[in-house]
Design a protein around this motif. Sequence first.
Motif, short mmCIF file in Angstrom:
data_model
loop_
_atom_site.label_atom_id
_atom_site.label_comp_id
_atom_site.label_asym_id
_atom_site.label_seq_id
_atom_site.Cartn_x
_atom_site.Cartn_y
_atom_site.Cartn_z
N LEU A 384 0.83 -1.21 0.00
CA LEU A 384 0.00 0.00 0.00
C LEU A 384 0.87 1.26 0.00
CD1 LEU A 384 -2.70 -1.11 2.62
CD2 LEU A 384 -3.00 -0.95 0.16
N GLY A 388 1.84 4.94 -2.59
CA GLY A 388 1.70 6.33 -2.19
C GLY A 388 0.86 6.54 -0.94
N ILE A 389 0.30 5.46 -0.39
CA ILE A 389 -0.59 5.60 0.77
C ILE A 389 0.25 5.70 2.04
CG2 ILE A 389 -2.42 4.45 2.08
CD1 ILE A 389 -3.25 3.16 -0.65
N PRO A 390 0.08 6.77 2.83
CA PRO A 390 0.91 6.95 4.03
C PRO A 390 0.78 5.77 4.99
CG PRO A 390 -0.35 8.94 3.56
CD PRO A 390 -0.86 7.89 2.63
N ALA A 391 1.83 5.54 5.75
CA ALA A 391 1.91 4.35 6.61
C ALA A 391 0.70 4.21 7.53
CB ALA A 391 3.20 4.40 7.42
N GLN A 393 -2.30 5.41 7.29
CA GLN A 393 -3.52 5.10 6.53
C GLN A 393 -3.47 3.66 6.00
OE1 GLN A 393 -4.21 7.63 3.11
NE2 GLN A 393 -6.15 6.63 2.64
N ILE A 397 -6.28 0.93 6.77
CA ILE A 397 -7.01 0.21 5.71
C ILE A 397 -6.96 -1.29 5.97
CG2 ILE A 397 -6.86 -0.46 3.26
CD1 ILE A 397 -6.10 2.45 2.62
N LEU A 398 -5.81 -1.77 6.39
CA LEU A 398 -5.67 -3.21 6.62
C LEU A 398 -6.48 -3.67 7.83
CD1 LEU A 398 -1.86 -3.61 5.85
CD2 LEU A 398 -3.79 -4.28 4.41
N ALA A 401 -10.11 -3.69 6.90
CA ALA A 401 -10.45 -4.84 6.06
C ALA A 401 -10.62 -6.09 6.92
CB ALA A 401 -9.36 -5.07 5.02
N LEU A 429 -9.99 6.70 9.96
CA LEU A 429 -9.86 6.39 8.53
C LEU A 429 -11.02 7.02 7.77
CD1 LEU A 429 -8.45 4.53 6.38
CD2 LEU A 429 -10.14 2.82 6.99
N ASP A 430 -10.70 7.68 6.65
CA ASP A 430 -11.76 8.18 5.79
C ASP A 430 -12.18 7.05 4.88
OD1 ASP A 430 -11.75 10.81 6.64
OD2 ASP A 430 -10.03 11.29 5.37
N ILE A 431 -13.38 6.55 5.07
CA ILE A 431 -13.79 5.57 4.07
C ILE A 431 -14.59 6.28 3.01
CG2 ILE A 431 -13.69 3.43 5.38
CD1 ILE A 431 -16.63 3.66 5.88
N MET A 432 -14.44 5.78 1.81
CA MET A 432 -15.06 6.48 0.70
C MET A 432 -16.47 5.98 0.49
SD MET A 432 -11.93 6.73 -1.87
CE MET A 432 -10.69 5.76 -1.11
N GLU A 435 -18.25 2.44 -1.58
CA GLU A 435 -17.34 1.29 -1.72
C GLU A 435 -17.89 0.14 -0.90
OE1 GLU A 435 -15.29 1.76 -3.87
OE2 GLU A 435 -14.65 3.83 -3.83
N GLU B 87 6.15 5.70 0.67
CA GLU B 87 5.00 6.42 0.13
C GLU B 87 5.41 7.75 -0.48
OE1 GLU B 87 5.43 5.32 3.23
OE2 GLU B 87 4.57 6.65 4.75
N ALA B 90 6.72 7.08 -3.87
CA ALA B 90 5.61 6.87 -4.82
C ALA B 90 4.98 8.20 -5.19
CB ALA B 90 4.58 5.93 -4.20
#
Lengths: 435, 270
Positions: A384, A388-391, A393, A397-398, A401, A429-432, A435, B87, B90
């Motif tokens: 992730l 580009g996803i910051p650590a 975040q 996300i994990l 999930a 966490l911002d969930i979109m 989704e 990140e 990236a």
Amino acid sequence: MTAAAPVFQDSSRPAFIEFAADRREPDAIARLRRAAFDRFETLGLPTRQQEAWRLTDLSALKAMTFQRPADALIDAGALPTLGLPAHRLAFVNGRFAPGLSHLREMPDRALIASLDQALLAYPQWIEPYLDRLPGLAQHPFTALNTAFWEDGAFVHLSRGTVVETPIHLIFHAAGGDSTVYPRLLLVLDEGAQATVVVEYQGTGRYLNAPVTEARLGDGAALHYHQIQQESPQAFHLGGIRLQQGRNSEANLHLLSVGGQLARTDLEALLDGEGASCTLNGLTLARDQQFSDVHVRVDHAQPHGSSQQRFKSVLDGKARTVFDGMIHVRPHAQKTDARQVSRNLLLSRQAQAHSNPRLEILADDVKCGHGSTTGFLDPDAEFYLRARGIPAAQARAILVHAFANDSLNSIRLTPLRERLARLLAADLALDIMEGE
Amino acid sequence: MRAYIVESRRESSIMLEIRNLHATVDGREILNGIDLIVRPGEVHAIMGPNGSGKSTLANVIAGREGYLVTEGAIHFDGKNLLDMAPETRACEGLFLAFQYPVEIPGVANLYFLKAAVNAVRKYRGEPPVDAMDFWDLVHERMELVKMDESMLKRSVNEGFSGGEKKRNEVFQMAVLQPRFAVLDETDSGLDIDALKVVADGVNALRSPERGFLVITHYQRLLDYIVPDHVHVLFNGRIVRSGGKELALELEEQGYALYNEEPGRARRAAA
Ligand SMILES: Nc1ncnc2c1ncn2[C@@H]1O[C@H](COP(=O)(O)OP(=O)(O)O)[C@@H](O)[C@H]1O
Ligand SMILES: [Mg+2]
């Protein structure tokens, strides 16, 4: 015998006698209370010398002095809504709050009411069912509840009655070092169906010791959701008893988020051929929280199936316990019983205990259990981040999930979405959308 | 097949500069002094036998944990890459197509991609991507790599075949549009049709502003992605560099100079 008395000021024998004298109710119920109080005195509060309580440290609870709660007024805005039309019963400090409740037109042959009011109006409907289910006989908090309950919910659906509208039961405790003993009695006769959402929440410090009894007749179906979001100082010690008839179906979702100490003891008795029971549990624990689930699924008849899926996410110095027993009686051939416990540790100081247990006395059965405890997958986190996803975040996300998977089988979409948002908020966490 | 053949432009600035790179894994030296310069618009191929350090180089560039750079430096657009978190690299425009893409149960491909796109936009001070624009981009790129729409809803790489995983890497690259991409054996395990799809994806992205480092064990991929430069990596060093004809030469001779017999690479690829 009286060891518990000084601790639970409200549960000393004089307090019980005074409490019982105030209640005007049928003799049968008064006898139940007395028997339960005797049982509580015999059992006393659990100690860690008892196998079932080995990992549950009640010393903080035992150091408390609790009292019966005062009446409290709370704002309707403090209570959750389901986002769907619902039969809504709200209780504050264990007492029915009609102003915060909303009972829609009752379907034929169904009663959804405050237990106390139902007992006044229709004692003959309550007496045969209250405290009749086996299980949790050794659970002192269930005994306490039976002795001291003031109110709760009564749902009785007679044969073939399907209530599509969800039944939303909200229990708010207002703190003040008080004890509340909500009692839920759910009776689904043959072929009846109901969806129930129970929410426990509160402010300040208190003990909530709720008991749910659910009896499912042949072919009945219950979708039961319990959302435990007690205050951070609260103690939650609950009991759930479930008895299932032939080909009945019970789906339980147990979400546990709040409380400094939370434990739910659940006993499911699959007492009819082909009964099926799904238990989905998700526990989030952080800081110094302790959260515990003890489950016993008892297969008493052939062709039953049960699925236990319990997950926990732990951060800080939190501890969780999952103790799950699958018991298959000799007669219960062709049982299919599964149990999975998965724990995700977000900190090195957190501790998850999983204790799967099998007692299989029939020879033609499929039983399986598995338990995993681990940290986040560093390869997934790197994957992730490499996009580009910051650590922080990426980790959120994990975790989301992992946990959200427990919510996917909730059919009430607005509830599922609210709980997903709750998880996300918990994880910052911002969930979109969509989704 | 060859959508673009871009002349390398010697006069242009340096995009990626690797100087005397040494790296260890678990205390063992794997990279022993690598020098490499990639300019915008160039495609460099790195070939080498298994275990020569190709993935190590890719992982060091991407910033994976567990690799210790003991000497040397990597600069990307003149910035010290080794100082940046993965990140950040990236977001600066670097992309690694993984040799072994990771399965992430419970995270939908589309959600993951959107999170990635928005993370990069945020880094650049841009607002989150417009939902419709994103959808259009995703669909366009999906066609490019002939990916089925159902893969968007599936969890990232979970249960994907080897070919689907590789295709998903190229798809992500096509959506993220990095300025510099490292492809680590994106051709391995692919049949010829899948290989062409991957190559088409890469070729479509070739542009004067973009650089590529294409790591491969076999010459085959380079029939479709024609490199400007080919380097042979052996025992953690670049032992030879040349033009695209070097790849053909290796194909004839195998890594004969090193440890493989002639023709072996071809047989293994067949
Ligand atoms: N994460 C790792 N842990 C241990 N050894 C590693 C790791 N990564 C690479 N190596 C070792 O480094 C050497 C080079 O590996 P790698 O870079 O994967 O080669 P290539 O990609 O060229 O096949 C091998 O000997 C491999 O065993
Ligand atoms: Mg490799």
